[in-house]
Each structure stands twice: as C-alpha cells, then as structure tokens.
Design a protein around this motif. Structure first.
Motif, PDB file in Angstrom:
ATOM      1  N   MET A   1       8.128  -0.311 -11.499  1.00  0.00           N
ATOM      2  CA  MET A   1       6.738  -0.549 -11.882  1.00  0.00           C
ATOM      3  C   MET A   1       5.866   0.608 -11.411  1.00  0.00           C
ATOM      4  O   MET A   1       5.980   1.075 -10.285  1.00  0.00           O
ATOM      5  CB  MET A   1       6.245  -1.869 -11.263  1.00  0.00           C
ATOM      6  CG  MET A   1       4.826  -2.243 -11.684  1.00  0.00           C
ATOM      7  SD  MET A   1       4.368  -3.861 -11.009  1.00  0.00           S
ATOM      8  CE  MET A   1       2.715  -3.983 -11.649  1.00  0.00           C
ATOM      9  N   LYS A   2       4.999   1.059 -12.264  1.00  0.00           N
ATOM     10  CA  LYS A   2       4.174   2.217 -11.942  1.00  0.00           C
ATOM     11  C   LYS A   2       3.121   1.853 -10.913  1.00  0.00           C
ATOM     12  O   LYS A   2       2.442   0.835 -11.020  1.00  0.00           O
ATOM     13  CB  LYS A   2       3.501   2.741 -13.213  1.00  0.00           C
ATOM     14  CG  LYS A   2       2.809   4.068 -13.005  1.00  0.00           C
ATOM     15  CD  LYS A   2       2.264   4.578 -14.316  1.00  0.00           C
ATOM     16  CE  LYS A   2       1.580   5.922 -14.132  1.00  0.00           C
ATOM     17  NZ  LYS A   2       1.043   6.437 -15.408  1.00  0.00           N
ATOM     18  N   ASN A   3       2.990   2.706  -9.903  1.00  0.00           N
ATOM     19  CA  ASN A   3       2.037   2.467  -8.827  1.00  0.00           C
ATOM     20  C   ASN A   3       0.680   3.044  -9.219  1.00  0.00           C
ATOM     21  O   ASN A   3       0.440   4.239  -9.089  1.00  0.00           O
ATOM     22  CB  ASN A   3       2.550   3.110  -7.536  1.00  0.00           C
ATOM     23  CG  ASN A   3       1.642   2.795  -6.364  1.00  0.00           C
ATOM     24  OD1 ASN A   3       0.837   1.863  -6.410  1.00  0.00           O
ATOM     25  ND2 ASN A   3       1.774   3.585  -5.301  1.00  0.00           N
ATOM     26  N   THR A   4      -0.204   2.188  -9.740  1.00  0.00           N
ATOM     27  CA  THR A   4      -1.518   2.642 -10.175  1.00  0.00           C
ATOM     28  C   THR A   4      -2.508   2.572  -9.020  1.00  0.00           C
ATOM     29  O   THR A   4      -2.337   1.805  -8.069  1.00  0.00           O
ATOM     30  CB  THR A   4      -2.027   1.775 -11.341  1.00  0.00           C
ATOM     31  OG1 THR A   4      -2.079   0.407 -10.913  1.00  0.00           O
ATOM     32  CG2 THR A   4      -1.095   1.902 -12.532  1.00  0.00           C
ATOM     33  N   LEU A   5      -3.559   3.370  -9.137  1.00  0.00           N
ATOM     34  CA  LEU A   5      -4.578   3.412  -8.098  1.00  0.00           C
ATOM     35  C   LEU A   5      -5.597   2.301  -8.304  1.00  0.00           C
ATOM     36  O   LEU A   5      -5.948   1.964  -9.440  1.00  0.00           O
ATOM     37  CB  LEU A   5      -5.290   4.766  -8.113  1.00  0.00           C
ATOM     38  CG  LEU A   5      -4.438   6.007  -7.832  1.00  0.00           C
ATOM     39  CD1 LEU A   5      -5.294   7.260  -7.945  1.00  0.00           C
ATOM     40  CD2 LEU A   5      -3.789   5.931  -6.460  1.00  0.00           C
ATOM     41  N   SER A   6      -6.087   1.759  -7.209  1.00  0.00           N
ATOM     42  CA  SER A   6      -7.147   0.764  -7.276  1.00  0.00           C
ATOM     43  C   SER A   6      -8.480   1.458  -7.546  1.00  0.00           C
ATOM     44  O   SER A   6      -8.586   2.688  -7.492  1.00  0.00           O
ATOM     45  CB  SER A   6      -7.220  -0.016  -5.963  1.00  0.00           C
ATOM     46  OG  SER A   6      -7.630   0.844  -4.909  1.00  0.00           O
ATOM     47  N   ILE A   7      -9.494   0.671  -7.820  1.00  0.00           N
ATOM     48  CA  ILE A   7     -10.828   1.228  -8.062  1.00  0.00           C
ATOM     49  C   ILE A   7     -11.309   2.009  -6.843  1.00  0.00           C
ATOM     50  O   ILE A   7     -11.857   3.113  -6.962  1.00  0.00           O
ATOM     51  CB  ILE A   7     -11.834   0.104  -8.403  1.00  0.00           C
ATOM     52  CG1 ILE A   7     -11.455  -0.567  -9.727  1.00  0.00           C
ATOM     53  CG2 ILE A   7     -13.249   0.666  -8.476  1.00  0.00           C
ATOM     54  CD1 ILE A   7     -11.510   0.369 -10.916  1.00  0.00           C
ATOM     55  N   HIS A   8     -11.093   1.450  -5.670  1.00  0.00           N
ATOM     56  CA  HIS A   8     -11.511   2.117  -4.430  1.00  0.00           C
ATOM     57  C   HIS A   8     -10.783   3.448  -4.257  1.00  0.00           C
ATOM     58  O   HIS A   8     -11.384   4.452  -3.856  1.00  0.00           O
ATOM     59  CB  HIS A   8     -11.239   1.199  -3.242  1.00  0.00           C
ATOM     60  CG  HIS A   8     -11.690   1.759  -1.926  1.00  0.00           C
ATOM     61  ND1 HIS A   8     -12.985   2.165  -1.693  1.00  0.00           N
ATOM     62  CD2 HIS A   8     -11.006   2.002  -0.774  1.00  0.00           C
ATOM     63  CE1 HIS A   8     -13.093   2.624  -0.457  1.00  0.00           C
ATOM     64  NE2 HIS A   8     -11.905   2.538   0.116  1.00  0.00           N
ATOM     65  N   THR A  53       0.317  10.953  -0.611  1.00  0.00           N
ATOM     66  CA  THR A  53       0.677  10.280   0.641  1.00  0.00           C
ATOM     67  C   THR A  53      -0.389   9.261   1.045  1.00  0.00           C
ATOM     68  O   THR A  53      -0.307   8.097   0.691  1.00  0.00           O
ATOM     69  CB  THR A  53       0.880  11.311   1.767  1.00  0.00           C
ATOM     70  OG1 THR A  53      -0.320  12.101   1.927  1.00  0.00           O
ATOM     71  CG2 THR A  53       2.038  12.241   1.457  1.00  0.00           C
ATOM     72  N   TYR A  54      -1.389   9.716   1.758  1.00  0.00           N
ATOM     73  CA  TYR A  54      -2.353   8.805   2.381  1.00  0.00           C
ATOM     74  C   TYR A  54      -3.160   8.008   1.370  1.00  0.00           C
ATOM     75  O   TYR A  54      -3.471   6.835   1.605  1.00  0.00           O
ATOM     76  CB  TYR A  54      -3.295   9.603   3.288  1.00  0.00           C
ATOM     77  CG  TYR A  54      -4.059   8.752   4.279  1.00  0.00           C
ATOM     78  CD1 TYR A  54      -3.589   8.582   5.578  1.00  0.00           C
ATOM     79  CD2 TYR A  54      -5.242   8.120   3.921  1.00  0.00           C
ATOM     80  CE1 TYR A  54      -4.284   7.806   6.495  1.00  0.00           C
ATOM     81  CE2 TYR A  54      -5.942   7.339   4.826  1.00  0.00           C
ATOM     82  CZ  TYR A  54      -5.459   7.190   6.111  1.00  0.00           C
ATOM     83  OH  TYR A  54      -6.146   6.409   7.016  1.00  0.00           O
ATOM     84  N   LEU A  55      -3.534   8.621   0.258  1.00  0.00           N
ATOM     85  CA  LEU A  55      -4.344   7.904  -0.734  1.00  0.00           C
ATOM     86  C   LEU A  55      -3.609   6.674  -1.250  1.00  0.00           C
ATOM     87  O   LEU A  55      -4.201   5.609  -1.434  1.00  0.00           O
ATOM     88  CB  LEU A  55      -4.700   8.833  -1.895  1.00  0.00           C
ATOM     89  CG  LEU A  55      -5.479   8.190  -3.051  1.00  0.00           C
ATOM     90  CD1 LEU A  55      -6.834   7.673  -2.568  1.00  0.00           C
ATOM     91  CD2 LEU A  55      -5.666   9.181  -4.194  1.00  0.00           C
ATOM     92  N   ARG A  56      -2.321   6.823  -1.488  1.00  0.00           N
ATOM     93  CA  ARG A  56      -1.536   5.716  -2.039  1.00  0.00           C
ATOM     94  C   ARG A  56      -1.071   4.735  -0.963  1.00  0.00           C
ATOM     95  O   ARG A  56      -0.955   3.537  -1.216  1.00  0.00           O
ATOM     96  CB  ARG A  56      -0.327   6.269  -2.795  1.00  0.00           C
ATOM     97  CG  ARG A  56      -0.729   7.084  -4.017  1.00  0.00           C
ATOM     98  CD  ARG A  56       0.468   7.664  -4.736  1.00  0.00           C
ATOM     99  NE  ARG A  56       0.057   8.349  -5.959  1.00  0.00           N
ATOM    100  CZ  ARG A  56      -0.150   7.755  -7.119  1.00  0.00           C
ATOM    101  NH1 ARG A  56       0.027   6.450  -7.233  1.00  0.00           N
ATOM    102  NH2 ARG A  56      -0.526   8.449  -8.177  1.00  0.00           N
ATOM    103  N   LYS A  57      -0.826   5.259   0.229  1.00  0.00           N
ATOM    104  CA  LYS A  57      -0.370   4.398   1.314  1.00  0.00           C
ATOM    105  C   LYS A  57      -0.897   4.946   2.638  1.00  0.00           C
ATOM    106  O   LYS A  57      -0.285   5.827   3.238  1.00  0.00           O
ATOM    107  CB  LYS A  57       1.160   4.329   1.351  1.00  0.00           C
ATOM    108  CG  LYS A  57       1.690   3.329   2.370  1.00  0.00           C
ATOM    109  CD  LYS A  57       3.208   3.270   2.340  1.00  0.00           C
ATOM    110  CE  LYS A  57       3.733   2.267   3.360  1.00  0.00           C
ATOM    111  NZ  LYS A  57       5.216   2.212   3.370  1.00  0.00           N
ATOM    112  N   PRO A  58      -2.051   4.448   3.092  1.00  0.00           N
ATOM    113  CA  PRO A  58      -2.634   4.938   4.347  1.00  0.00           C
ATOM    114  C   PRO A  58      -1.665   4.819   5.516  1.00  0.00           C
ATOM    115  O   PRO A  58      -0.938   3.832   5.646  1.00  0.00           O
ATOM    116  CB  PRO A  58      -3.855   4.030   4.540  1.00  0.00           C
ATOM    117  CG  PRO A  58      -4.215   3.595   3.160  1.00  0.00           C
ATOM    118  CD  PRO A  58      -2.907   3.452   2.432  1.00  0.00           C
TER     119      PRO A  58
END
Length: 226
Positions: A1-8, A53-58
């Motif tokens: 499943m594609k890991n999409t970014l949240s609005i934040h 890295t950090y943006l997707r998983k702090p």
C-alpha cells in the motif's frame, strides 16, 4: 500500500520547500552566489533526506535530539572562532561579496540560536518541520564545514597576492579589514573556522549515519530476507 502524506505533512513539506527557495533567493541577492551554493546545497540535500525519513516517520526524541543539540553546540563554538578570526570579511575578499560582520552576527550568533532552541522543542514533540531544520543543520554544519579546508587554496577575487588587509566597498557596502588567507600568498594553511570545523561535523555526520545510512542498511537487509 502506498504511503501517502497527511495534510499536516503536506503543509510541512510546502513550508520547507518555500523556506528553501526564499532563503536561496534572499541569500543570493544579499551575499552572492558562492555562499548560496554551499548553504543552498545543504538545504536541498537536507530537504531530500528529511522527506524520505523524518517527514514520513518522525524519529524518537531520544535519538535525534541529543545529536541535534551536540551539533548546534559544536556549531556555536565554531562560530566564535569564525567571528574572532574574521570569517565574514575573509569570505567577502575571497568571493567578492558584501558580507559584513554585522550581518554575520545577526544571522549566526543571534537569530540562529533562537531557531535552534525552537527546533529542539519541535523535535521533542516530533514536529515535522523541526525535522527539516535538524536535517539542514546535520548536512550544513555537519558535512559542509569541510569547505573550510578548501578555502585557503582558492585565489581571492580581491587582490589575491596582497597579504595586507583590504578595505573596500562591495556592492555599495563598505567592508573594512578583509584579511587574505590565500595559502600561496601567506604561506599559512588556515581559514577562519578551520580549527573548530570538526566540532559540528562529528555529531552531524553521526546523525546522517544514524538516521539515514543505518536505516538504508536495515531496509536492504529486510528486503534481502524476503
């Protein structure tokens, strides 16, 4: 499943991109191309590393925060040497840019620590944008400080063969007492900040290894086990 970014996350990404572009433009208009290449290159590299890295998983504060604090602490000690030895006027002579000591102090000694303090707080609460600033610091002072060892080998734009300090107007801005650190002229291999450049580089490089390279090794290992 594609890991999409949240609005934040998307807002943080947009803010980081805007900051990078605006900083590059302002830097170019204020102090010229050469420093912007170094700082801008660090910002773009940091942006890419942060995005994956950090943006997707702090990262947990216990991992990234000590590395960041050690890097900025080393950076501040490094800035003391730069100021005392005339880094800004030396860069002005080296590249023919109007970089005054006042602007150097405003950015690196006054505004910088405020940003570092707020970034530390943001890293504690896993704020995405704080991760971008941290990555910029890890890449900039963490890696790009090696340029201090190259500067003495570059022929200055202004009177490269005159060892005496030079005062001149550059772009309408008076820059007094610009020292010459050209190795072939002075016979001395040194540039302001060289002695302490290693201080932010050690934790900065360690952060890059810990947050990026080590994770890549883990991913490759996991893929190989499938």
């Amino acid at each position: 499943m594609k890991n999409t970014l949240s609005i934040h996350q998307k807002i943080s990404l947009l803010a980081a991109c805007l900051f990078t572009v605006i900083a590059l433009v302002i830097g170019y208009l204020s102090i010229g191309l050469a420093p912007v290449i170094i700082v801008g290159g660090s910002a773009l590299t940091g942006l890419i590393c942060w995005y994956f890295t950090y943006l997707r998983k702090p990262v947990e504060p216990g991992i990234i925060l000590p590395l960041f604090i050690l890097t900025v602490a080393g950076l501040q000690i490094h800035i003391v040497e730069e100021y005392l030895m005339g880094f800004a006027p030396a860069m002005s002579r080296l590249f023919g840019i109007p970089w005054s000591e006042r602007s150097f102090l405003m950015v690196f000694a006054l505004i910088g620590p405020v940003i570092y303090t707020l970034t530390s707080l943001g890293l504690y609460y896993k704020t995405p944008l704080a991760g971008f600033v941290a990555w910029f610091i890890f890449i900039g002072p963490g890696i790009a400080e090696f340029t201090h060892f190259i500067f003495p080998l570059i022929s200055p734009d202004l009177l490269p063969h005159d060892p005496r300090p030079l005062s001149a107007d550059i772009g309408g801005i008076p820059i007094p007492d610009m020292p010459n650190f050209y190795f072939r002229t002075t016979g001395r291999y040194y540039f302001p900040g060289m002695w302490t450049a290693i201080l932010p580089m050690i934790p900065g490089c360690l952060a890059v290894y810990r947050l990026l390279i080590k994770n890549l090794f883990r991913i490759e290992k996991a893929v190989g086990l499938r």
